[in-house]
Design a protein around this motif. Structure first.
Motif, PDB file in Angstrom:
ATOM      1  N   THR A 128       0.915  -1.257  -0.099  1.00 40.93           N
ATOM      2  CA  THR A 128      -0.007  -0.034   0.185  1.00 40.93           C
ATOM      3  C   THR A 128       0.914   1.244  -0.017  1.00 40.93           C
ATOM      4  OG1 THR A 128      -1.828  -1.315   1.315  1.00 40.93           O
ATOM      5  CG2 THR A 128      -1.936   1.389   1.075  1.00 40.93           C
ATOM      6  N   GLU A 129       1.742   1.156   0.932  1.00 43.18           N
ATOM      7  CA  GLU A 129       2.759   2.423   0.960  1.00 43.18           C
ATOM      8  C   GLU A 129       3.524   2.604  -0.518  1.00 43.18           C
ATOM      9  OE1 GLU A 129       7.024   3.768   3.216  1.00 43.18           O
ATOM     10  OE2 GLU A 129       5.876   2.216   4.082  1.00 43.18           O
ATOM     11  N   LEU A 130       3.874   1.635  -0.925  1.00 42.18           N
ATOM     12  CA  LEU A 130       4.668   1.817  -2.149  1.00 42.18           C
ATOM     13  C   LEU A 130       3.866   1.956  -3.495  1.00 42.18           C
ATOM     14  CD1 LEU A 130       7.257   1.477  -3.616  1.00 42.18           C
ATOM     15  CD2 LEU A 130       6.875  -1.238  -4.132  1.00 42.18           C
ATOM     16  N   ASP A 131       2.366   1.493  -3.441  1.00 44.98           N
ATOM     17  CA  ASP A 131       1.618   1.992  -4.368  1.00 44.98           C
ATOM     18  C   ASP A 131       1.277   3.580  -4.352  1.00 44.98           C
ATOM     19  OD1 ASP A 131       0.807  -0.267  -5.592  1.00 44.98           O
ATOM     20  OD2 ASP A 131      -0.847  -0.805  -4.567  1.00 44.98           O
ATOM     21  N   GLY A 132       1.514   3.908  -3.250  1.00 38.62           N
ATOM     22  CA  GLY A 132       0.996   5.315  -2.849  1.00 38.62           C
ATOM     23  C   GLY A 132       1.948   6.374  -3.343  1.00 38.62           C
ATOM     24  N   ARG A 133       3.362   5.660  -3.522  1.00 33.02           N
ATOM     25  CA  ARG A 133       4.385   6.713  -3.957  1.00 33.02           C
ATOM     26  C   ARG A 133       4.012   6.696  -5.434  1.00 33.02           C
ATOM     27  NH1 ARG A 133       9.758   4.159  -1.029  1.00 33.02           N
ATOM     28  NH2 ARG A 133       8.905   4.454   0.955  1.00 33.02           N
ATOM     29  N   TYR A 134       3.421   6.084  -6.326  1.00 31.36           N
ATOM     30  CA  TYR A 134       3.451   6.124  -7.678  1.00 31.36           C
ATOM     31  C   TYR A 134       1.649   6.497  -8.195  1.00 31.36           C
ATOM     32  CZ  TYR A 134       7.852   4.463  -7.613  1.00 31.36           C
ATOM     33  OH  TYR A 134       9.253   4.249  -7.368  1.00 31.36           O
ATOM     34  N   ARG A 135       0.764   6.375  -7.314  1.00 24.30           N
ATOM     35  CA  ARG A 135      -0.577   6.518  -7.645  1.00 24.30           C
ATOM     36  C   ARG A 135      -0.921   7.939  -8.127  1.00 24.30           C
ATOM     37  NH1 ARG A 135      -4.278   2.789  -6.675  1.00 24.30           N
ATOM     38  NH2 ARG A 135      -2.979   1.935  -5.043  1.00 24.30           N
ATOM     39  N   HIS A 136      -0.128   8.971  -7.624  1.00 24.31           N
ATOM     40  CA  HIS A 136      -0.578  10.176  -8.032  1.00 24.31           C
ATOM     41  C   HIS A 136      -0.055  10.565  -9.444  1.00 24.31           C
ATOM     42  CE1 HIS A 136       3.709  10.636  -6.472  1.00 24.31           C
ATOM     43  NE2 HIS A 136       3.758  11.735  -7.471  1.00 24.31           N
ATOM     44  N   MET A 137       0.751   9.712 -10.087  1.00 22.11           N
ATOM     45  CA  MET A 137       1.475  10.109 -11.334  1.00 22.11           C
ATOM     46  C   MET A 137       0.639   9.441 -12.631  1.00 22.11           C
ATOM     47  SD  MET A 137       5.503   8.910 -10.631  1.00 22.11           S
ATOM     48  CE  MET A 137       6.613  10.271 -10.114  1.00 22.11           C
ATOM     49  N   LEU A 138       0.684   9.829 -13.671  1.00 22.71           N
ATOM     50  CA  LEU A 138      -0.071   9.342 -14.668  1.00 22.71           C
ATOM     51  C   LEU A 138       0.891   7.967 -14.991  1.00 22.71           C
ATOM     52  CD1 LEU A 138      -0.231  12.250 -17.189  1.00 22.71           C
ATOM     53  CD2 LEU A 138      -2.100  11.167 -15.846  1.00 22.71           C
TER      54      LEU A 138
END
Length: 56
Positions: free
Chosen positions: A8-18
Motif C-alpha cells: 500500500t505504501e509503495l503503491d501510494g508513491r506512484y498512484r498520483h503519477m500518470l
C-alpha cells in the motif's frame, strides 16, 4: 510493517503519477512486475518469487 502495508505504501508513491510516466505500474502486481526486466533477478529474490509462486 506487513507485506500488505508495504505494498500500500509503495503503491501510494506512484498512484498520483500518470501511468505513462510512473516508474512502476500500480496497483503493484507481484505476478507480473518481474516480467520485462532485462537484468537477472537476485538469487534471493528469485527464490522468494518461486516460493510464493509468482514465477512460473
Amino acid at each position: 510493517m506487513g507485506r500488505r502495508e508495504q505494498r500500500t505504501e509503495l503503491d501510494g508513491r506512484y498512484r498520483h503519477m500518470l501511468s505513462e510516466i510512473a516508474a512502476m505500474t500500480y496497483p503493484i502486481d507481484a505476478y507480473s512486475m518481474w516480467k520485462g526486466v532485462e537484468a537477472p533477478l537476485h538469487p534471493g529474490a528469485e527464490r522468494y518469487y518461486r516460493q510464493h509462486e509468482y514465477l512460473k
